[in-house]
Write a protein that holds these residues in place. Sequence first.
Motif, PDB file in Angstrom:
ATOM      1  N   GLU A  24       6.683  12.700   2.341  1.00  0.00           N
ATOM      2  CA  GLU A  24       5.990  12.108   3.346  1.00  0.00           C
ATOM      3  C   GLU A  24       5.746  10.338   2.854  1.00  0.00           C
ATOM      4  OE1 GLU A  24       1.429  11.845   5.706  1.00  0.00           O
ATOM      5  OE2 GLU A  24       2.126  13.748   4.446  1.00  0.00           O
ATOM      6  N   GLU A  25       5.400  10.326   1.602  1.00  0.00           N
ATOM      7  CA  GLU A  25       5.169   9.017   1.205  1.00  0.00           C
ATOM      8  C   GLU A  25       6.598   8.396   1.110  1.00  0.00           C
ATOM      9  OE1 GLU A  25       2.381   7.477   0.944  1.00  0.00           O
ATOM     10  OE2 GLU A  25       1.267   9.248   1.122  1.00  0.00           O
ATOM     11  N   ILE A  26       7.558   8.915   1.064  1.00  0.00           N
ATOM     12  CA  ILE A  26       8.945   8.324   0.852  1.00  0.00           C
ATOM     13  C   ILE A  26       9.361   8.101   2.372  1.00  0.00           C
ATOM     14  CG2 ILE A  26      11.451   8.760   0.617  1.00  0.00           C
ATOM     15  CD1 ILE A  26      10.679  10.671  -1.775  1.00  0.00           C
ATOM     16  N   ALA A  27       8.858   8.636   3.350  1.00  0.00           N
ATOM     17  CA  ALA A  27       9.309   8.493   4.572  1.00  0.00           C
ATOM     18  C   ALA A  27       8.493   7.060   4.921  1.00  0.00           C
ATOM     19  CB  ALA A  27       8.712   9.561   5.544  1.00  0.00           C
ATOM     20  N   ASP A  28       7.215   6.944   4.590  1.00  0.00           N
ATOM     21  CA  ASP A  28       6.121   5.811   4.958  1.00  0.00           C
ATOM     22  C   ASP A  28       6.984   4.409   4.153  1.00  0.00           C
ATOM     23  OD1 ASP A  28       4.486   7.179   6.231  1.00  0.00           O
ATOM     24  OD2 ASP A  28       3.114   7.390   4.607  1.00  0.00           O
ATOM     25  N   VAL A  29       7.504   4.460   3.159  1.00  0.00           N
ATOM     26  CA  VAL A  29       8.074   3.419   2.357  1.00  0.00           C
ATOM     27  C   VAL A  29       9.528   3.260   2.986  1.00  0.00           C
ATOM     28  CG1 VAL A  29       9.252   2.619   0.383  1.00  0.00           C
ATOM     29  CG2 VAL A  29       7.136   4.040   0.049  1.00  0.00           C
ATOM     30  N   ILE A  30      10.083   4.122   3.454  1.00  0.00           N
ATOM     31  CA  ILE A  30      11.502   3.752   4.210  1.00  0.00           C
ATOM     32  C   ILE A  30      10.995   2.973   5.515  1.00  0.00           C
ATOM     33  CG2 ILE A  30      13.468   4.661   5.476  1.00  0.00           C
ATOM     34  CD1 ILE A  30      13.436   7.033   3.059  1.00  0.00           C
ATOM     35  N   ILE A  31      10.112   3.565   6.083  1.00  0.00           N
ATOM     36  CA  ILE A  31       9.762   3.120   7.374  1.00  0.00           C
ATOM     37  C   ILE A  31       9.318   1.250   7.299  1.00  0.00           C
ATOM     38  CG2 ILE A  31       7.877   2.925   9.370  1.00  0.00           C
ATOM     39  CD1 ILE A  31       7.900   5.774   9.138  1.00  0.00           C
TER      40      ILE A  31
ATOM     41  N   GLU B 191       0.802  -1.268  -0.067  1.00  0.00           N
ATOM     42  CA  GLU B 191      -0.049   0.133  -0.033  1.00  0.00           C
ATOM     43  C   GLU B 191       0.616   1.153   0.058  1.00  0.00           C
ATOM     44  OE1 GLU B 191      -2.480   2.084   3.493  1.00  0.00           O
ATOM     45  OE2 GLU B 191      -3.213   0.152   3.096  1.00  0.00           O
ATOM     46  N   GLU B 192       1.897   1.317   0.811  1.00  0.00           N
ATOM     47  CA  GLU B 192       2.771   2.566   1.156  1.00  0.00           C
ATOM     48  C   GLU B 192       3.466   2.686  -0.328  1.00  0.00           C
ATOM     49  OE1 GLU B 192       2.222   4.603   2.921  1.00  0.00           O
ATOM     50  OE2 GLU B 192       1.237   3.691   4.768  1.00  0.00           O
ATOM     51  N   CYS B 193       4.099   1.652  -0.867  1.00  0.00           N
ATOM     52  CA  CYS B 193       4.856   1.763  -2.189  1.00  0.00           C
ATOM     53  C   CYS B 193       3.967   2.254  -3.329  1.00  0.00           C
ATOM     54  CB  CYS B 193       5.248   0.280  -2.620  1.00  0.00           C
ATOM     55  SG  CYS B 193       6.702  -0.425  -1.526  1.00  0.00           S
ATOM     56  N   ALA B 194       2.454   1.503  -3.494  1.00  0.00           N
ATOM     57  CA  ALA B 194       1.523   2.220  -4.372  1.00  0.00           C
ATOM     58  C   ALA B 194       1.265   3.972  -4.085  1.00  0.00           C
ATOM     59  CB  ALA B 194       0.496   1.563  -4.281  1.00  0.00           C
ATOM     60  N   GLU B 195       1.129   4.348  -3.058  1.00  0.00           N
ATOM     61  CA  GLU B 195       0.912   5.905  -2.656  1.00  0.00           C
ATOM     62  C   GLU B 195       2.209   6.395  -3.036  1.00  0.00           C
ATOM     63  OE1 GLU B 195      -0.065   5.842   1.450  1.00  0.00           O
ATOM     64  OE2 GLU B 195      -2.063   4.915   1.088  1.00  0.00           O
ATOM     65  N   ALA B 196       3.272   6.021  -2.776  1.00  0.00           N
ATOM     66  CA  ALA B 196       4.758   6.707  -3.246  1.00  0.00           C
ATOM     67  C   ALA B 196       4.727   6.791  -4.646  1.00  0.00           C
ATOM     68  CB  ALA B 196       5.871   5.986  -2.425  1.00  0.00           C
TER      69      ALA B 196
END
Length: 91
Positions: free
Chosen positions: A55-62, A24-29
């Motif tokens: 913000e989306e990059i931060a989510d993907v990194i997490i 999900e986070e990858c798709a959002e990024a």
Amino acid sequence: MINADIKKIADKYGLAHQLKKFKEECAEAIQAAIKYELAVNGEYDEKETYKHLEEEIADVIIMCEQMKYLLEEHEITAYINRKVERQLERM
């Protein structure tokens, strides 16, 4: 070394749940990157889309850190090292 808080989150939800969240986070990024690219071309507010992309990059990194922890971190790190080395050779 994975952050203790990231481990805590990963342990709470487990691999199956976090794998879904990872996708999900990858798709959002990806969506944020597309929108930012369009903003650079004048179709959206560039400042707003830039912040959203960050913000989306931060989510993907997490999520990547959680995947490294929940899967085999040493193998993933080995792949990273080989791929970076290969790219440097190509340059």
